[in-house]
Design a protein around this motif. Structure first.
Motif, mmCIF file in Angstrom:
data_model
loop_
_atom_site.group_PDB
_atom_site.id
_atom_site.type_symbol
_atom_site.label_atom_id
_atom_site.label_comp_id
_atom_site.label_asym_id
_atom_site.label_seq_id
_atom_site.Cartn_x
_atom_site.Cartn_y
_atom_site.Cartn_z
ATOM 1 N N PRO A 1 -2.205 4.832 9.822
ATOM 2 C CA PRO A 1 -3.311 3.885 9.681
ATOM 3 C C PRO A 1 -3.038 2.837 8.614
ATOM 4 C CG PRO A 1 -3.951 6.131 9.044
ATOM 5 C CD PRO A 1 -2.622 6.220 9.670
ATOM 6 N N ILE A 2 -3.345 1.594 8.963
ATOM 7 C CA ILE A 2 -3.084 0.465 8.074
ATOM 8 C C ILE A 2 -3.929 0.557 6.805
ATOM 9 C CG2 ILE A 2 -4.808 -1.115 9.078
ATOM 10 C CD1 ILE A 2 -1.429 -2.539 8.669
ATOM 11 N N GLU A 3 -5.059 1.288 6.891
ATOM 12 C CA GLU A 3 -5.953 1.408 5.724
ATOM 13 C C GLU A 3 -5.224 2.050 4.544
ATOM 14 O OE1 GLU A 3 -6.917 2.160 8.809
ATOM 15 O OE2 GLU A 3 -8.222 0.416 9.018
ATOM 16 N N LEU A 4 -4.329 2.967 4.880
ATOM 17 C CA LEU A 4 -3.560 3.656 3.846
ATOM 18 C C LEU A 4 -2.757 2.646 3.026
ATOM 19 C CD1 LEU A 4 -3.128 6.731 3.318
ATOM 20 C CD2 LEU A 4 -0.963 6.480 4.506
ATOM 21 N N ILE A 5 -2.106 1.742 3.745
ATOM 22 C CA ILE A 5 -1.311 0.710 3.092
ATOM 23 C C ILE A 5 -2.222 -0.203 2.272
ATOM 24 C CG2 ILE A 5 0.365 -1.112 3.491
ATOM 25 C CD1 ILE A 5 1.352 1.367 4.644
ATOM 26 N N LYS A 6 -3.355 -0.562 2.889
ATOM 27 C CA LYS A 6 -4.262 -1.480 2.202
ATOM 28 C C LYS A 6 -4.723 -0.881 0.886
ATOM 29 C CE LYS A 6 -6.033 -4.328 5.949
ATOM 30 N NZ LYS A 6 -6.908 -4.203 7.114
ATOM 31 N N ILE B 1 5.033 6.587 -0.305
ATOM 32 C CA ILE B 1 4.042 7.033 0.680
ATOM 33 C C ILE B 1 4.668 7.289 2.046
ATOM 34 C CG2 ILE B 1 1.874 6.469 1.843
ATOM 35 C CD1 ILE B 1 1.179 4.719 -0.524
ATOM 36 N N MET B 2 5.425 6.314 2.542
ATOM 37 C CA MET B 2 5.958 6.402 3.906
ATOM 38 C C MET B 2 7.045 7.474 4.038
ATOM 39 S SD MET B 2 4.441 4.464 5.900
ATOM 40 C CE MET B 2 3.009 3.494 5.545
ATOM 41 N N LEU B 3 8.044 7.391 3.184
ATOM 42 C CA LEU B 3 9.203 8.273 3.325
ATOM 43 C C LEU B 3 8.818 9.758 3.267
ATOM 44 C CD1 LEU B 3 11.933 7.290 4.033
ATOM 45 C CD2 LEU B 3 12.638 7.450 1.650
ATOM 46 N N ILE C 1 -4.092 -2.356 -2.892
ATOM 47 C CA ILE C 1 -5.138 -2.671 -3.868
ATOM 48 C C ILE C 1 -4.801 -2.029 -5.213
ATOM 49 C CG2 ILE C 1 -7.578 -2.218 -4.437
ATOM 50 C CD1 ILE C 1 -8.071 -2.610 -1.352
ATOM 51 N N ASP C 2 -4.167 -0.856 -5.130
ATOM 52 C CA ASP C 2 -3.753 -0.204 -6.368
ATOM 53 C C ASP C 2 -2.525 -0.860 -6.987
ATOM 54 O OD1 ASP C 2 -5.793 1.552 -6.173
ATOM 55 O OD2 ASP C 2 -4.609 3.191 -5.311
ATOM 56 N N GLY C 3 -2.030 -1.885 -6.334
ATOM 57 C CA GLY C 3 -0.936 -2.643 -6.921
ATOM 58 C C GLY C 3 0.451 -2.243 -6.471
ATOM 59 N N ALA C 4 0.575 -1.354 -5.474
ATOM 60 C CA ALA C 4 1.894 -0.945 -5.001
ATOM 61 C C ALA C 4 2.472 -2.011 -4.067
ATOM 62 C CB ALA C 4 1.804 0.390 -4.277
ATOM 63 N N GLY C 5 3.761 -2.260 -4.205
ATOM 64 C CA GLY C 5 4.408 -3.279 -3.373
ATOM 65 C C GLY C 5 5.110 -2.668 -2.169
ATOM 66 N N PHE C 6 5.851 -3.509 -1.459
ATOM 67 C CA PHE C 6 6.554 -3.147 -0.230
ATOM 68 C C PHE C 6 7.416 -1.881 -0.404
ATOM 69 C CE2 PHE C 6 10.124 -3.371 2.673
ATOM 70 C CZ PHE C 6 9.577 -3.818 3.851
ATOM 71 N N PHE C 7 8.292 -1.906 -1.388
ATOM 72 C CA PHE C 7 9.218 -0.790 -1.545
ATOM 73 C C PHE C 7 8.552 0.430 -2.156
ATOM 74 C CE2 PHE C 7 12.211 -4.304 -1.134
ATOM 75 C CZ PHE C 7 13.043 -3.769 -0.174
ATOM 76 N N ARG C 8 7.640 0.186 -3.084
ATOM 77 C CA ARG C 8 6.914 1.294 -3.713
ATOM 78 C C ARG C 8 6.179 2.099 -2.635
ATOM 79 N NH1 ARG C 8 3.770 2.494 -8.375
ATOM 80 N NH2 ARG C 8 3.591 4.754 -8.111
ATOM 81 N N ILE C 9 5.478 1.377 -1.731
ATOM 82 C CA ILE C 9 4.732 2.051 -0.667
ATOM 83 C C ILE C 9 5.698 2.802 0.256
ATOM 84 C CG2 ILE C 9 3.240 1.709 1.355
ATOM 85 C CD1 ILE C 9 2.026 -0.678 -0.076
#
Lengths: 289, 301
Positions: free
Chosen positions: B189-194, B210-212, B198-206
């Motif tokens: 779900p895209i909400e997870l990324i959103k 989160i993803m990996l 908002i918490d300030g995590a960027g592309f690689f951080r997420i």
């Protein structure tokens, strides 16, 4: 907060190497090959356009005719054979057999091996002097003959057998997953109507799996066009070039006979074959959505 | 559901019988067992022959069991099987394959995972077009690309080298792997990324935090697909690896094709077994993941 443009920039930057690699290595190389197929190229690429001369020459080459015809013989027999055997095995396994796991493992393991291994194993098994033929003769049937491997007219069929051996398990796995996803109510309905099991499979269940069958046919068709290793290991295209296939024709033309023009023209014909195999698939997918 | 199938059989032909041994059932098992033999025999013969000494092979038949089974031919295949005049054994090809496999697998999966994540969760104008181009690229026969690729790699000095074949494997693996990861990350779900954004995590951080950690299953599928695919590759290794780095499959075919001296079938077959073994082990260890790995790209794409 990062702006919309900034967020996308990271994504775009990350994808840039892939986009470049795709554009250059897939589409750029494809365009190059298509262009070169219309040029005078021989040992080295030459960029003078000569129209369809390479194709004229290609279709005048007996070896190409044999390769191209073989692709259809191999394609039709392998696709029907693997589809029939794979589906049959899936249906049989689906009827609550004992040791289902063992059967599934056995039917599927060839898929994990290299086509080189498959080709060599079958080459030894079908070898007339050391393999099956000599074994049956030693049992007392002295006139038994099974020498397809060295028979000009039959060699291509050994490739069909080995390919079915390697590929049927995949079809079984896909079809079995499909059979297991059929709604319980469908079975209840056929039961209430008193339809025999085999009849239910043929008229009700398998038609429901049509999208899976189409997927299988596409997978198998692509295997056919790409088949190279199996031929190299099993017959090496022989006797002579009797069991040659386009994939091998192109590699030989480019890297052994060093004829870039002919290799490119034949490669473009392979591309056309893939497009012909895929077109009905994409047509169906589009119509359904 | 299989229960229902059986009930159909029973209700459609009700017969007074205690056991379920019907002629149909016997026929079914007979067919399954014959099929199992069809699938087993070619490899069993290779294995059987690899355990016999040469005089036993010459005297007997392919189905004769070895009188005194021995792995001597395996040892010979490993250390001293010959390709032409070079008798260093198939271990050379084995280690070449390992050297090709490890970096190819790691880099292709890492790149494809990040690409799939970008295409699924960080869409932009044109990302669908990239996806379509990748998907079609998966269908182009290698033969259309091989020769111009050789020229490109020669120009940049990578043709016939270990980095060269690794780059080739990474590029040819990209379409299918990217599609697999893209399909997987589309399901998150895209909400997870959103929320993470908002918490300030960027592309690689997420991606890394989160993803990996959520991707274990799909990573296993990709791993199986790449390990078996690259190990079993013949064509790319033959064309791009160069004389010094020929993978095991190419060396195997060369060993069997060498006609210097007497044919040693047991060594040839032991070499074949050794080449077949790594992907077979992966297959037996991975179970159901294997089918998913083999079908994931093709069926979902």
């Amino acid at each position: 907060m990062v702006g919309a443009l900034g967020r996308n920039l990271t994504s775009k930057a990350v994808l840039t190497p892939t986009i470049i690699a795709m554009t250059v290595c897939f589409y750029g190389c494809m365009a190059w090959t298509i262009y070169v197929s219309f040029t005078r190229s021989g040992m080295l690429p030459n960029y003078d356009l000569v129209g369809l001369a390479q194709y004229d020459r290609l279709w005048g080459d007996n070896r190409w005719h044999v390769s191209f015809a073989n692709m259809f013989i191999f394609g039709v027999l392998f696709i029907t054979g693997a589809l029939a055997l794979g589906t049959l095995l899936a249906v049989l396994i689906d009827t609550k057999v004992r040791m289902e796991g063992a059967f599934r493992t056995i039917f599927l393991y060839p898929l994990s091996m290299s086509f080189i291994v498959t080709g060599l194993a079958w080459r030894w098994f079908l070898d007339p002097t050391d393999g099956l033929q000599s074994f049956v003769r030693s049992l007392g049937w002295e006139t038994f003959e099974f020498d397809w491997l060295v028979d000009r007219d039959m060699a291509i069929y050994t490739i069909v057998i080995a390919a079915i051996w390697q590929g049927s398990g995949l079809i079984m796995a896909i079809m079995l997953a499909g059979l297991r996803s059929i709604d319980r109510d469908v079975w209840k309905a056929t039961k209430m109507d008193g339809i025999p099991t085999w009849r239910a499979y043929v008229s009700v269940i398998l038609p429901q799996l049509q999208p899976l069958v189409i997927t299988c046919v596409v997978l198998l068709a692509i295997t056919v066009v790409k088949s190279f290793d199996l031929v190299v290991a099993l017959t090496n295209g022989g006797p002579g070039f009797a069991s040659d296939l386009p994939a091998k024709f192109v590699v030989d033309a480019a890297f052994e006979r060093a004829n870039i023009g002919q290799a490119s023209a034949a490669a473009v014909m392979m591309l056309m074959a893939v497009i012909a195999a895929l077109a009905p698939y994409f047509y169906l997918v589009r119509r359904r959505s | 559901m299989t229960v229902a199938v059986d009930q159909v059989a029973v209700t459609s032909a009700p017969k007074p019988r205690g056991f379920q041994i019907t002629p149909g059932r016997i026929g079914l098992y007979a067919f399954l067992i014959i099929s199992a033999l069809f699938f087993l025999i070619p490899l069993l013969i290779v294995f059987n022959t690899s355990l016999k000494p040469m005089d036993e092979i010459r005297a007997g038949d392919i189905f004769d069991l070895p009188i005194d089974p021995s792995f001597a031919a395996w040892a010979e295949a490993w250390t001293s099987a010959c390709t032409g005049r070079n008798c260093e054994g198939i271990r050379v090809g084995f280690w070449n394959s390992v050297k090709i496999l490890v970096p190819s697998v790691i880099f292709s999966i890492l790149i494809a995972a990040i690409n799939g994540y970008a295409l699924a969760q960080w869409r932009f104008k044109g990302s669908e077009l990239i996806l379509g181009a990748l998907m079609l690229g998966a269908f182009i026969p290698y033969q259309v690309i091989l020769y111009p690729m050789v020229r490109i790699l020669s120009t940049v000095g990578l043709y016939g080298s270990l980095p060269g074949i690794i780059v080739v494997h990474i590029i040819f693996g990209l379409p299918v792997l990217t599609l697999i990861f893209r399909n997987f990350y589309s399901g998150i779900p895209i909400e997870l990324i959103k929320a993470a954004r908002i918490d300030g995590a960027g592309f690689f951080r997420i991606f890394f935090s989160i993803m990996l950690p959520m991707s274990t299953n799909i990573l296993i599928v990709a791993l199986i697909l790449q390990v078996t695919g690259i190990w079993n590759d013949y064509l790319l290794g033959l064309i791009f690896a160069g004389r010094e780095n020929l993978p095991m499959t190419v060396q195997l075919n060369n060993i069997v094709g060498s006609v210097t001296g007497e044919r040693t079938f047991n060594v040839d077959m032991a070499a074949t077994m050794l080449t077949a073994l790594p992907p077979l082990i992966v297959y037996f260890l991975s179970g159901r993941y294997f089918v998913r790995g083999i079908t994931a790209g093709a069926v979902k794409g």
